[in-house]
Design a protein around this motif. Structure first.
Motif, PDB file in Angstrom:
ATOM      1  N   GLN B 411       0.842  -1.197   0.000  1.00 57.87           N
ATOM      2  CA  GLN B 411       0.000   0.000   0.000  1.00 57.87           C
ATOM      3  C   GLN B 411       0.878   1.248   0.000  1.00 57.87           C
ATOM      4  OE1 GLN B 411      -2.412  -0.553   3.507  1.00 57.87           O
ATOM      5  NE2 GLN B 411      -4.006  -1.645   2.386  1.00 57.87           N
ATOM      6  N   GLN B 412       1.913   1.199   0.831  1.00 53.29           N
ATOM      7  CA  GLN B 412       2.803   2.361   0.919  1.00 53.29           C
ATOM      8  C   GLN B 412       3.551   2.560  -0.390  1.00 53.29           C
ATOM      9  OE1 GLN B 412       2.580   4.368   3.265  1.00 53.29           O
ATOM     10  NE2 GLN B 412       4.427   5.610   3.333  1.00 53.29           N
ATOM     11  N   LYS B 413       3.972   1.454  -1.000  1.00 51.64           N
ATOM     12  CA  LYS B 413       4.647   1.568  -2.289  1.00 51.64           C
ATOM     13  C   LYS B 413       3.726   2.209  -3.313  1.00 51.64           C
ATOM     14  CE  LYS B 413       7.926  -2.299  -2.283  1.00 51.64           C
ATOM     15  NZ  LYS B 413       8.139  -3.623  -2.879  1.00 51.64           N
ATOM     16  N   ALA B 414       2.442   1.856  -3.247  1.00 49.80           N
ATOM     17  CA  ALA B 414       1.482   2.423  -4.197  1.00 49.80           C
ATOM     18  C   ALA B 414       1.389   3.931  -4.017  1.00 49.80           C
ATOM     19  CB  ALA B 414       0.108   1.780  -4.009  1.00 49.80           C
ATOM     20  N   ILE B 415       1.349   4.370  -2.764  1.00 50.19           N
ATOM     21  CA  ILE B 415       1.259   5.815  -2.512  1.00 50.19           C
ATOM     22  C   ILE B 415       2.514   6.507  -3.014  1.00 50.19           C
ATOM     23  CG2 ILE B 415       1.185   7.567  -0.703  1.00 50.19           C
ATOM     24  CD1 ILE B 415      -0.502   5.604   0.941  1.00 50.19           C
ATOM     25  N   ILE B 416       3.664   5.896  -2.726  1.00 51.45           N
ATOM     26  CA  ILE B 416       4.918   6.502  -3.143  1.00 51.45           C
ATOM     27  C   ILE B 416       5.013   6.555  -4.660  1.00 51.45           C
ATOM     28  CG2 ILE B 416       7.403   6.019  -3.225  1.00 51.45           C
ATOM     29  CD1 ILE B 416       7.055   5.352  -0.191  1.00 51.45           C
ATOM     30  N   ALA B 417       4.568   5.476  -5.306  1.00 54.41           N
ATOM     31  CA  ALA B 417       4.567   5.453  -6.769  1.00 54.41           C
ATOM     32  C   ALA B 417       3.704   6.590  -7.301  1.00 54.41           C
ATOM     33  CB  ALA B 417       4.038   4.116  -7.266  1.00 54.41           C
ATOM     34  N   ARG B 418       2.513   6.741  -6.725  1.00 51.09           N
ATOM     35  CA  ARG B 418       1.598   7.767  -7.188  1.00 51.09           C
ATOM     36  C   ARG B 418       2.194   9.165  -7.009  1.00 51.09           C
ATOM     37  NH1 ARG B 418      -3.296   7.566  -3.673  1.00 51.09           N
ATOM     38  NH2 ARG B 418      -2.149   8.984  -2.341  1.00 51.09           N
ATOM     39  N   GLU B 419       2.777   9.392  -5.842  1.00 52.64           N
ATOM     40  CA  GLU B 419       3.251  10.743  -5.538  1.00 52.64           C
ATOM     41  C   GLU B 419       4.536  11.087  -6.280  1.00 52.64           C
ATOM     42  OE1 GLU B 419       1.344  12.868  -3.928  1.00 52.64           O
ATOM     43  OE2 GLU B 419      -0.120  11.246  -3.811  1.00 52.64           O
ATOM     44  N   LEU B 420       5.438  10.110  -6.415  1.00 55.05           N
ATOM     45  CA  LEU B 420       6.708  10.413  -7.086  1.00 55.05           C
ATOM     46  C   LEU B 420       6.571  10.446  -8.602  1.00 55.05           C
ATOM     47  CD1 LEU B 420       9.457   8.591  -5.011  1.00 55.05           C
ATOM     48  CD2 LEU B 420       9.201  11.038  -5.388  1.00 55.05           C
ATOM     49  N   SER B 421       5.633   9.623  -9.122  1.00 56.46           N
ATOM     50  CA  SER B 421       5.506   9.565 -10.577  1.00 56.46           C
ATOM     51  C   SER B 421       4.945  10.868 -11.137  1.00 56.46           C
ATOM     52  CB  SER B 421       4.609   8.400 -10.982  1.00 56.46           C
ATOM     53  OG  SER B 421       3.288   8.633 -10.546  1.00 56.46           O
ATOM     54  N   ARG B 422       4.425  11.713 -10.270  1.00 55.44           N
ATOM     55  CA  ARG B 422       3.913  13.003 -10.747  1.00 55.44           C
ATOM     56  C   ARG B 422       5.036  14.012 -10.933  1.00 55.44           C
ATOM     57  NH1 ARG B 422       0.486  14.208  -6.048  1.00 55.44           N
ATOM     58  NH2 ARG B 422       0.126  16.217  -7.021  1.00 55.44           N
ATOM     59  N   ARG B 423       6.284  13.564 -10.706  1.00 62.03           N
ATOM     60  CA  ARG B 423       7.455  14.446 -10.818  1.00 62.03           C
ATOM     61  C   ARG B 423       7.243  15.757 -10.067  1.00 62.03           C
ATOM     62  NH1 ARG B 423      10.172  10.905 -11.675  1.00 62.03           N
ATOM     63  NH2 ARG B 423       9.914   9.487 -13.391  1.00 62.03           N
ATOM     64  N   PRO B 424       7.071  15.670  -8.757  1.00 60.78           N
ATOM     65  CA  PRO B 424       6.795  16.892  -8.001  1.00 60.78           C
ATOM     66  C   PRO B 424       8.044  17.762  -7.855  1.00 60.78           C
ATOM     67  CG  PRO B 424       7.116  15.060  -6.514  1.00 60.78           C
ATOM     68  CD  PRO B 424       7.186  14.489  -7.895  1.00 60.78           C
ATOM     69  N   ASP B 425       7.821  19.058  -7.599  1.00 60.79           N
ATOM     70  CA  ASP B 425       8.940  19.932  -7.236  1.00 60.79           C
ATOM     71  C   ASP B 425       9.221  19.800  -5.748  1.00 60.79           C
ATOM     72  OD1 ASP B 425       9.065  20.947  -9.828  1.00 60.79           O
ATOM     73  OD2 ASP B 425       7.438  22.357  -9.391  1.00 60.79           O
ATOM     74  N   LEU B 426       8.152  19.507  -5.009  1.00 63.94           N
ATOM     75  CA  LEU B 426       8.281  19.400  -3.564  1.00 63.94           C
ATOM     76  C   LEU B 426       7.533  18.163  -3.096  1.00 63.94           C
ATOM     77  CD1 LEU B 426       8.898  20.561  -0.700  1.00 63.94           C
ATOM     78  CD2 LEU B 426       6.718  21.757  -0.857  1.00 63.94           C
ATOM     79  N   LEU B 427       8.226  17.315  -2.341  1.00 67.23           N
ATOM     80  CA  LEU B 427       7.578  16.127  -1.788  1.00 67.23           C
ATOM     81  C   LEU B 427       7.577  16.241  -0.270  1.00 67.23           C
ATOM     82  CD1 LEU B 427       6.453  13.181  -2.084  1.00 67.23           C
ATOM     83  CD2 LEU B 427       8.802  12.420  -1.788  1.00 67.23           C
ATOM     84  N   ILE B 428       6.400  16.197   0.306  1.00 63.32           N
ATOM     85  CA  ILE B 428       6.324  16.174   1.762  1.00 63.32           C
ATOM     86  C   ILE B 428       6.005  14.737   2.155  1.00 63.32           C
ATOM     87  CG2 ILE B 428       5.100  17.015   3.796  1.00 63.32           C
ATOM     88  CD1 ILE B 428       4.597  19.604   2.366  1.00 63.32           C
TER      89      ILE B 428
END
Lengths: 427, 512
Positions: B411-428
């Motif tokens: 589940q955590q990997k899924a969240i990380i995949a979702r959030e990082l794959s958006r190529r953010p400028d800032l990750l909290i």
């Protein structure tokens, strides 16, 4: 008997064909459809018992009349079934749609009444609209129902007032408001029958040829509209971004907020749409034929409450609701003919109520079937496993099965965690 | 030697998988016995068998040398076995006291009597230094305190055999030390502890013996004194593991997040305390800044104010030099912000949605995934399949698996995949590795560093000192709603960091 076969085929897992069959069978058995079917059968059997108590001599033939009475006059009675189904498809959708988005819309009755009221106002006093009168009438019904649900929606979204409380209140406000207005506005009132006045001819929903197919019945284009609306709701809920948002808010308000969904707007809109659906139901019924009038009696419209059982029986999915509404209309039509067997009207109403009541158990029945199946499956797979035949096929089903979590849910927390663990190991 | 619990040849199968394959576990009386294994190794299943939640297909359980049949938690309780689950079993709208006595409450004329219970709880909490507020609602107390409530629940029931399922996952270093002391005291009093974990430091610190499971199989039992961390981790994972994250020095670029004088006031009535008190800092692209601190010092409130989940009482927030203080969540999410939330079940996932729907939760409205408001199912599935491949997300049915049925790590990997794959400028990222095993932690740390190297600014909130020291380029310490120090992980020592976290040191000036 059915389950025997199931067990047998699972233990017989070497045979690929039986394995496939069992998988298919399990899928059917654990689907919502079977649960609803079981609930219906249970309800019918109880109905039979009541018939036996009320009038033993005629019970069996009466029972068959309930079951198959809706065919007794051929296409005419089928047409009547469609006619009765029309408003409860709408109220069922009103409850089910809200339910899918996490709201319990018990106010479908009030929204239905307001929709009927708006339709009747247009129907009696706007004959200048000509052939557009019925369309305007239906639109008015939709708007009135939507407005009647808007307030509970706003209260829920912004002040967290529970929608059940506020919409129950709206039911009564709606009913008394309509009764008061109808009986005090001369143009709307027919003193002789103590009901609303006759609507104009142009306000009646056209037949679209339905009267030709189902000659002698009251069915009209309203049924087609209701079916199309059910399909539309299915599409909105499952295929659109809008439905994606609504369901997300229904499942998890916090996560929806986190994902940037305006959850207050979603809740308000969802309630308003539900109201519009119920309102449409009112419009479709009261503009359906010249003979329909709003009676000035202090009783909440039963169509709204039927909507709740329809939604439950249809497991809140729009297409399920469509069939559930048809079923309940079918039983009612059968009940109508039951009078031939000298059953009093009250008994008929009780039997129909019992059947509907049991239908509402479909969720419960589904849970029970799932538990039973997973228990069976666990045993059977274990047996197969110890014989050394757990091949790759059964592996993939296994993972899916463990995944549905029904076992975990039923045996409290650690069971759930264990389930998750076991899954991790499998992949 | 007497064994208090013996689980001999336990085999537990689920359809298609063998969760426990002929496992033997023997716990001596008065010892702390660690049960080590990755997520999915079968630890929880084994404990569920011991707790009577599952019936094993094969094998026997002996308690104090006698063979027993355990058919449910009630039987387990009667045998003196108590358990603290990884996900706490507390009634959130009950008080601490009510939760502890729930199920064993003393009733007189149909009325619950709490005086004696209160006395016993206060005594127990003082004796074992398990500080709780008996009348606080569970929903109002921190995760750390909730755990103390769970431990008190077992002690209140006079259980002799205590099972602790990942008890330190949510605790601060100081709290962990306290817990270790508590565990030692408990053992001294004759209790036996079964300690489920995947943290090797803790096993080294407190356990006497350690049994290792891997993929449902029993690997072996070692005396902790004789085995070093490398040996145990290899037993657990089946390969050598890197404990430190390989990364180059940060190359900070332009400022991506700037926080000025941020204030969050408590919303509870009668409280005017500032939960976040006048906090200012900035994060640059290409660096990982951690906020270290003990749970409950305002980190959650700070993050919720930054992301927009709750409102702030004062101050300004700039992302990419644009003021976003009053912007809504969607605006922030589409203007460079990604957020790995603290509570993955409450915020991170719609558990009843499928994996693929969860993977587009932040993007379903983008032209890529919808056309005139109609979801493009094929593209959503394809997107999910790509992320599943790239981030190695494991699930039973691939992209259509309900998120609820996935393991915590995935589940955590899924969240990380979702959030990082958006190529953010800032990750909290808040507690991104909470409750995960060594392998998953290694993976997530790598992803954070990879994100940094691709030019993302990372703000990492963590209660785990190892994580803070290993991953970050800069450390901010938060204490009672304020930032009390900015430290360089390459220079500062863990001990000193602990002093800042405990509030006994500030701003680099020696005060005591």
């Amino acid at each position: 008997m059915k389950t025997d076969k199931n067990t047998k085929s699972v233990t017989d897992a070497q045979n690929q064909k039986t394995c496939f069959f069992s998988r298919w069978f399990t899928k059917i058995l654990s689907s919502g459809f079977t649960a609803s079917l079981f609930a219906i059968i249970l309800g019918l059997l109880t109905g039979l018992i009541i018939l036996l108590v009320a009038n033993p001599g005629q019970a069996v033939s009466g029972f068959f009349m309930i079951m198959f009475g809706a065919w007794s006059e051929g296409l005419k009675s089928i047409g009547m079934t469609f006619y009765y189904a029309t408003p409860i498809i709408c109220t069922g959708l009103a409850v089910g749609f809200a339910f899918k988005t996490g709201l319990f819309n018990i106010g479908a009755t009030g929204q239905f009444t307001m929709g009927a009221f708006a339709a009747v106002i247009v129907g009696t006093s706007c004959s200048f609209l000509g052939s557009a009168q019925w369309i305007v009438g239906l639109l008015a019904a939709v708007v009135a129902g939507a407005l009647w649900a808007l307030l509970p929606g706003l209260l829920k979204a912004f002040l967290n007032v529970h929608e059940v409380i506020s919409s129950i209140m709206m039911n009564y406000i709606g009913m008394y408001l309509v009764n008061y207005t109808v009986s005090n506005v001369p143009i709307l009132y027919n003193q002789l029958t103590n009901s609303s006045a006759q609507i104009s001819d142009t306000a009646v929903i056209p037949k679209f040829g339905m009267d030709k197919i189902f000659a002698g019945s009251a069915v009209n284009a309203g049924f087609i509209i209701a079916v199309l609306v059910a399909i539309l709701m299915h599409v909105i809920l499952n295929k659109t971004t809008f439905g994606f948002e609504l369901r997300a808010v229904g499942f998890n308000r916090n996560a929806s907020k986190y994902a940037g969904i305006n959850e207050k707007k979603s809740i308000t809109l969802s309630m308003t749409i539900a109201g519009a659906l119920a309102g449409l139901g009112g419009g479709l019924l009261f503009l359906g034929s010249l003979g329909k009038h709003i009676e000035v009696v202090d009783v909440l419209a039963s169509e709204g409450f039927d909507g709740i059982s329809v939604a439950l029986l249809g497991l809140s999915t729009p297409l399920g609701i469509l069939f559930a509404a048809l079923f309940i209309a079918y039983i009612k039509q059968g009940g109508f003919y039951l009078q031939l067997y000298e059953f009093s009207k009250e008994i008929i109403d009780i039997i129909i109520a019992v059947i509907i009541y049991f239908s509402a158990f479909s969720l419960f029945v589904r849970g029970a079937i799932k538990r039973y199946l997973s228990y069976k499956k666990e045993k059977a797979e274990a047996a197969a496993g110890s014989m050394g035949v757990s091949g790759s096929t059964s592996n993939s089903i296994g993972a899916g099965k463990a995944g549905n979590g029904s076992t975990g849910n039923s045996i409290a927390g650690a069971g759930k965690a264990g389930n998750d663990e076991s899954k991790g190991g499998s992949v | 030697m007497d064994y208090i619990i013996e689980m001999l040849g336990i085999t537990k199968e689920f359809p298609g998988i063998i969760a426990n394959d002929d496992i033997t576990l023997q716990v001596k009386k008065g010892e702390i016995h660690a049960l080590l294994g990755e997520n999915g190794a079968g630890k929880s299943t084994l404990m569920s068998v011991l707790f009577g939640l599952y019936q094993p297909e094969k094998g026997i359980i002996k308690v104090k040398g006698k063979e027993v049949a355990i058919n449910g938690p009630t039987d387990a309780n009667a045998l003196g076995i108590g358990m603290v689950h990884q996900h706490f079993k507390l009634v959130h709208n009950f008080t601490v006291l009510q939760n502890i006595i729930l199920g064993v409450e003393e009733v007189k004329h149909g009325v619950v009597k709490t005086e004696a219970a209160r006395k016993k709880i206060v005594e127990l909490s003082q004796k074992y230094k398990l500080f709780v507020e008996p009348d606080a609602l569970i929903s109002d107390i921190t995760v750390g305190m909730q755990q103390r409530v769970e431990i008190l629940k077992m002690l209140y029931r006079d259980n002799e055999i205590l099972i602790l399922d990942e008890p330190t996952a949510v605790l601060t270093p100081q709290e962990i030390d306290e817990l270790m002391n508590i565990m030692r005291d408990l053992v001294k009093e004759g209790k036996s502890i079964l300690f489920i974990t995947h943290k090797l430091n803790e096993i080294k610190a407190v356990a006497d013996r350690c049994s290792v499971l891997r993929r449902g199989k029993y690997i072996g039992t070692v005396d902790v004194e004789d085995a070093d961390k490398e040996v145990m981790s290899e037993m657990m994972v089946g390969r050598k593991v890197n404990f430190t994250v390989a990364k180059e020095d940060a190359k900070p670029k332009e400022t991506v997040l700037e926080v000025k004088n941020l204030i969050v006031e408590s919303k509870r009535e009668g409280h005017t305390k500032r939960l976040v008190n006048d906090v200012s800092f900035s994060v640059h692209k290409g660096e990982i800044v951690s906020i270290a601190g003990i749970d409950g010092n305002g980190q959650s409130e700070l993050v919720q104010a930054l992301t927009g989940l709750s409102s702030l009482s004062g101050g300004q927030i700039f992302i990419n030099k644009e003021e976003v203080t009053k912007k809504n969540i969607r605006y922030k999410n589409t203007h460079g912000l990604s957020h790995i939330p603290e509570d993955r079940h409450k915020f991170g996932l719609v558990l009843d949605y499928t994996l693929e729907d969860n993977l587009v939760l932040q993007e379903y409205f983008e032209p890529e995934f919808q056309k005139h408001g109609i979801l493009q199912r094929e593209k959503i599935t394809k997107h999910a399949d790509e992320l599943i491949e790239e981030y190695d997300i494991r699930s039973g049915q691939g992209s259509v698996t309900p998120a609820r049925s996935m393991s915590g790590g995935n589940q955590q990997k899924a969240i990380i995949a979702r959030e990082l794959s958006r190529r953010p400028d800032l990750l909290i990222a808040v507690q991104p590795t909470r409750g995960l095993d060594v392998g998953a932690i290694e993976f997530i740390h790598k992803q954070l560093v990879k994100g940094r190297d691709e030019g993302c600014g990372v703000l990492l909130v963590s209660f785990e000192l190892d994580e803070v020291m290993n991953v970050s380029d800069r450390i901010l310490v938060m204490y009672e709603g304020e930032i009390v120090g900015e430290l360089d992980p390459k220079v500062v020592e863990i001990k000193e960091l602990g002093l800042y976290m405990a509030g006994s040191k500030r701003g680099g000036h020696h005060e005591d």
